[in-house]
Design a protein around this motif. Structure first.
Motif, PDB file in Angstrom:
ATOM      1  N   UNK A 135      40.169 119.817 143.594  1.00  0.00           N
ATOM      2  CA  UNK A 135      40.668 120.554 144.442  1.00  0.00           C
ATOM      3  C   UNK A 135      41.878 121.109 144.836  1.00  0.00           C
ATOM      4  N   UNK A 136      42.552 122.465 144.879  1.00  0.00           N
ATOM      5  CA  UNK A 136      43.531 122.520 144.769  1.00  0.00           C
ATOM      6  C   UNK A 136      44.010 124.202 143.565  1.00  0.00           C
ATOM      7  N   UNK A 137      43.059 124.084 142.960  1.00  0.00           N
ATOM      8  CA  UNK A 137      43.484 125.576 141.733  1.00  0.00           C
ATOM      9  C   UNK A 137      43.846 126.407 142.771  1.00  0.00           C
ATOM     10  N   UNK A 138      45.008 127.319 142.103  1.00  0.00           N
ATOM     11  CA  UNK A 138      45.381 128.482 142.943  1.00  0.00           C
ATOM     12  C   UNK A 138      44.927 130.030 141.596  1.00  0.00           C
ATOM     13  N   UNK A 139      44.749 131.437 142.297  1.00  0.00           N
ATOM     14  CA  UNK A 139      45.148 132.298 141.196  1.00  0.00           C
ATOM     15  C   UNK A 139      45.711 131.989 140.360  1.00  0.00           C
ATOM     16  N   UNK A 140      45.890 132.935 140.138  1.00  0.00           N
ATOM     17  CA  UNK A 140      47.438 132.991 138.658  1.00  0.00           C
ATOM     18  C   UNK A 140      47.865 131.481 137.728  1.00  0.00           C
ATOM     19  N   UNK A 189      48.554 121.402 140.520  1.00  0.00           N
ATOM     20  CA  UNK A 189      47.395 121.631 141.755  1.00  0.00           C
ATOM     21  C   UNK A 189      46.325 121.121 141.539  1.00  0.00           C
ATOM     22  N   UNK A 190      45.843 120.459 140.735  1.00  0.00           N
ATOM     23  CA  UNK A 190      44.691 119.775 140.331  1.00  0.00           C
ATOM     24  C   UNK A 190      44.370 119.249 138.615  1.00  0.00           C
ATOM     25  N   UNK A 191      43.529 118.350 138.418  1.00  0.00           N
ATOM     26  CA  UNK A 191      43.672 117.646 137.714  1.00  0.00           C
ATOM     27  C   UNK A 191      42.148 116.631 137.263  1.00  0.00           C
TER      28      UNK A 191
END
Length: 276
Positions: A135-140, A189-191
């Motif tokens: 969890x942690x993905x952001x638009x862009x 941000x995520x992985x």
């Protein structure tokens, strides 16, 4: 429904706030476990006991590395067939211990049972001051994977055809990206690691973040559908690209950018792994 995701179904039946990442973060520790079963993940006629033991440990340590964690301890359960010899058991356990020690991990216990096939289950206990979560993905955000994908599927097909494969094949010995993840963590941000194929694991990452994506390049099926690669799938802001590229170069890690996160519902429509 004709076809169900049995893993997702099982997970949906277990109610816990700790489920959702490559490992469960409980207090100061991260717990993860993977199975490595004969005729599901390998055939004994394809691999030596040393290769089986090493890969079993590597695929489990991969979960810790995927979360930017240092593996500390391992618990190993072995289901041993009647025809396995004491020499083979020594080769198997020695390879697991050697592999674990290379990552600073100690085997501290487990269990053994008799079975008609060789099955291995390993629990890894690790720790991290800054866990990398799904969890942690952001638009862009840019989506990328490390290394080269496709070799594991290609070599599995060769084995099925009765052909030999190279001893350094990723099917035998996955390449873990510990140095890259430990150095790049602050920019990510995520992985997650890629165990079920790029297509399937990208869908998982998008699902848990309630995001979609725009595909930036064509990905052939032989790349996207190759499971058990254990490369890393990562998401990061475009502003961090230069720093991540520098780390990739310094750690000899190929970085492949293939998508960008958006708020649509786009998914890969193929999600089949190569387990047999």
């Amino acid at each position: 429904m004709n076809k169900i995701d049995k893993e997702a179904l099982v997970i949906s039946k277990i109610k816990s706030d700790y489920i959702g990442d490559d490992g469960a973060i409980v207090g100061d520790y991260i717990y993860s476990m993977d199975a490595f079963f004969e005729d599901t993940h390998f055939k004994r006629e394809w691999m030596s006991m040393a290769q089986i033991g090493k890969k079993a440990m590597l695929v489990n340590i991969s979960d810790a590395i995927a979360m930017n964690a240092k593996p500390l301890y391992a618990l190993v359960t072995l289901a041993l067939p009647k025809d396995i010899t004491s020499t083979q058991i020594d080769e198997l356990t020695s390879s697991m211990q050697k592999c674990a020690s290379e990552f600073g991990c100690e085997i501290i216990g487990g269990d053994t049972i008799s079975s008609d096939k060789l099955h291995i289950s390993i629990t890894i206990i690790s720790t991290s001051s800054d866990p990398l979560k799904r969890v942690g993905l952001q638009d862009g955000d840019l989506l990328a994977y490390t290394g080269f994908l496709g070799e594991s599927k290609k070599d599995l097909e060769k084995l099925f055809a009765g052909q030999m494969i190279e001893l350094n094949s990723k099917f035998y010995e996955p390449k873990l990206r510990d140095e890259f993840i430990y150095k790049a963590r602050r920019y990510l941000n995520a992985g997650m690691d890629i165990s079920d194929g790029l297509f399937c694991d990208t869908n998982k990452l998008l699902d848990i973040n309630n995001k979609g994506f725009e595909l930036l390049c064509d990905i052939p099926d032989e790349v996207g559908l190759s499971g058990e690669e254990y490369e890393m799938l990562i998401g990061f802001a475009p502003s961090q690209l230069l720093d991540i590229e520098k780390i990739a170069k310094s750690t000899n890690t190929k970085l492949n950018i293939f998508g960008q996160v958006t708020s649509n519902n786009e998914r890969f429509d193929k999600c089949v792994t190569h387990h047999f």
